[in-house]
Design a protein around this motif. Structure first.
Motif, PDB file in Angstrom:
ATOM      1  N   MET A 200       0.558  -1.442   0.198  1.00 51.86           N
ATOM      2  CA  MET A 200       0.028  -0.202   0.298  1.00 51.86           C
ATOM      3  C   MET A 200       0.722   1.563   0.286  1.00 51.86           C
ATOM      4  SD  MET A 200      -2.407   1.293   3.017  1.00 51.86           S
ATOM      5  CE  MET A 200      -1.151   1.990   3.630  1.00 51.86           C
ATOM      6  N   LEU A 201       1.954   1.439   1.200  1.00 50.50           N
ATOM      7  CA  LEU A 201       2.625   2.603   1.510  1.00 50.50           C
ATOM      8  C   LEU A 201       3.522   3.104  -0.263  1.00 50.50           C
ATOM      9  CD1 LEU A 201       3.900   2.965   4.680  1.00 50.50           C
ATOM     10  CD2 LEU A 201       1.882   4.107   3.771  1.00 50.50           C
ATOM     11  N   ARG A 203       2.468   1.262  -3.520  1.00 44.09           N
ATOM     12  CA  ARG A 203       1.880   3.057  -4.265  1.00 44.09           C
ATOM     13  C   ARG A 203       2.232   3.846  -4.274  1.00 44.09           C
ATOM     14  NH1 ARG A 203      -3.466  -1.288  -4.738  1.00 44.09           N
ATOM     15  NH2 ARG A 203      -1.754  -3.233  -5.646  1.00 44.09           N
ATOM     16  N   LYS A 204       1.950   4.522  -2.888  1.00 48.02           N
ATOM     17  CA  LYS A 204       1.711   6.400  -2.433  1.00 48.02           C
ATOM     18  C   LYS A 204       3.398   6.821  -2.309  1.00 48.02           C
ATOM     19  CE  LYS A 204      -0.048   8.609   1.910  1.00 48.02           C
ATOM     20  NZ  LYS A 204      -0.197   9.911   0.488  1.00 48.02           N
ATOM     21  N   ASP A 205       3.791   5.931  -1.956  1.00 41.52           N
ATOM     22  CA  ASP A 205       5.511   5.828  -2.399  1.00 41.52           C
ATOM     23  C   ASP A 205       6.260   6.843  -3.752  1.00 41.52           C
ATOM     24  OD1 ASP A 205       8.129   6.438  -2.037  1.00 41.52           O
ATOM     25  OD2 ASP A 205       8.954   5.683  -3.104  1.00 41.52           O
ATOM     26  N   GLN A 207       4.147   8.386  -5.412  1.00 40.17           N
ATOM     27  CA  GLN A 207       3.471  10.093  -5.574  1.00 40.17           C
ATOM     28  C   GLN A 207       4.377  10.716  -4.793  1.00 40.17           C
ATOM     29  OE1 GLN A 207      -0.276   8.577  -4.217  1.00 40.17           O
ATOM     30  NE2 GLN A 207      -0.124   7.563  -6.614  1.00 40.17           N
ATOM     31  N   ASP A 208       4.557  10.216  -3.598  1.00 40.12           N
ATOM     32  CA  ASP A 208       5.362  11.187  -2.343  1.00 40.12           C
ATOM     33  C   ASP A 208       6.301  11.021  -2.157  1.00 40.12           C
ATOM     34  OD1 ASP A 208       2.228  11.835  -2.590  1.00 40.12           O
ATOM     35  OD2 ASP A 208       1.834  10.562  -0.640  1.00 40.12           O
ATOM     36  N   ILE A 210       7.068   8.651   0.346  1.00 37.69           N
ATOM     37  CA  ILE A 210       7.395   8.907   1.427  1.00 37.69           C
ATOM     38  C   ILE A 210       8.469   7.979   2.245  1.00 37.69           C
ATOM     39  CG2 ILE A 210       5.143   9.323   2.159  1.00 37.69           C
ATOM     40  CD1 ILE A 210       4.512   5.650   2.171  1.00 37.69           C
TER      41      ILE A 210
END
Ligand SMILES: NC(=O)C1=CN([C@@H]2O[C@H](COP(=O)(O)OP(=O)(O)OC[C@H]3O[C@@H](n4cnc5c(N)ncnc54)[C@H](O)[C@@H]3O)[C@@H](O)[C@H]2O)C=CC1
Ligand SMILES: O=C(O)C(=O)Cc1ccc(O)cc1
Length: 289
Positions: A200-201, A203-205, A207-208, A210
């Motif tokens: 999940m993170l 996928r976010k990474d 974009q961000d 993180i």
């Protein structure tokens, strides 16, 4: 003393059995069988095994102890390949992380679980795979669970216990169903959660970015998400009933935490985190026993 040990699947777990028994001076020669030619070559070149086969029946013939150390999804095909050379005077065992499916596979292949097959599971390992990750002391001080059946020959159980004790492990016995229930809680569920969170993170990474700001806690929590995806796919499919039941329980618990946070229930959050910390302390205390 094992005269001729056959390890089918010379990866982290099988390779560690091979080098540990040799280091203990408890084995004459070690035959390695592996489906991955490069891994088999590495096992031979590093001296973990004395001879190498890509064919299960050829490798296992004339061995007195045969350890199946492939992913659990491959165990049924390995048993099928062993059937023509299965010897009543040899002892067979496995190291699979799930036991119900291995026993069911043996029943399908042989009609009934052979009395000289002792299902087993070392509770030791790592997120790494392959013979390059094998260590002679991987099992020192670690637990091994055997799940023999009423029809399992006591002499076969003794031989497998002797193998694990020479590697420094502590051996316990459990019913196969109970093994799968217990390991679903302490091993399978945490791996699924680590994989899910990290995916999940991940996928976010994209974009961000993180991960640049992740600290030690993130590294600790997600170490096991570096484990072999094929091995864990097999484990999840093999023990799906127990894992899904625990995921449902976990989801309900997560909803309670979510509600406490949403409603700013400070006392309830403090009580829940204290309960968790106390439970973890009990786990740490029993590690030292
Ligand atoms: N990795 C861990 O920490 C632990 C793993 N286990 C269990 O031990 C078993 C092995 O796991 P690892 O050693 O970590 O995996 P690994 O990937 O390091 O080694 C498995 C080896 O089996 C070989 N293999 C796959 N299918 C085969 C087949 N049909 N015939 C011959 N060789 C085949 C692969 O090429 C590979 O070299 C699995 O059943 C796993 O559930 C048990 C305890 C801990
Ligand atoms: O990497 C870790 O910490 C593990 O938990 C290793 C492990 C993986 C599978 C098992 O059946 C037992 C142990």
């Amino acid at each position: 003393m094992i005269q001729r040990l056959c390890v089918i699947g010379v990866g982290l777990i099988g390779g560690s059995i091979a080098c540990g028994t040799r280091a203990a001076g408890e084995v004459g020669s070690v035959v390695g069988v592996d489906a991955d030619a490069a891994n088999l070559r590495a096992a031979l070149d590093s001296g973990v095994i004395d001879c190498a086969y890509d064919n299960v029946a050829e490798g296992a013939a004339d061995c007195d102890l045969v350890v199946i150390a492939t992913p659990v999804g491959a165990i049924e095909s390995v048993l099928k390949a062993l059937r023509p050379v299965w010897s009543d005077s040899a002892v067979y065992t496995d190291v699979g992380s799930t036991k119900g499916n291995v026993i069911a596979a043996a029943e399908r292949v042989f009609g009934a679980v052979p009395p000289n097959f002792v299902p087993g599971h070392p509770i030791a390992g790592a997120e790494r795979s392959g013979v390059g990750a094998a260590k002679r002391d991987l099992y020192a001080g670690k637990r091994v669970i055997l799940t023999p059946l009423p029809e399992t020959r006591p002499a076969a159980v003794d031989a497998v216990e002797t193998l694990w004790r020479c590697l420094g492990a502590r051996v316990s016995h459990m019913a196969p169903g109970h093994h799968d229930e217990v390991l679903a809680a302490t091993s399978h569920l945490p791996h699924v959660l680590a994989f899910a969170l990290t995916a999940m993170l991940g996928r976010k990474d994209e974009q961000d970015e993180i991960f640049q700001y992740a600290a030690g806690g993130f590294r600790d929590f997600t170490r096991i998400a570096s484990s072999d995806p094929a091995m864990w796919r097999d484990i999840c499919l093999a023990n799906s009933g127990e894992i899904v039941a625990l995921l449902e329980l976990f989801r309900a618990h997560l909803e309670i935490v979510e509600s406490h946070i949403k409603h700013r229930s400070a006392d309830e959050l403090f009580a829940l985190f204290t309960e968790a910390r106390d439970a973890r302390q009990r786990f740490l205390d029993q590690l030292e026993k």
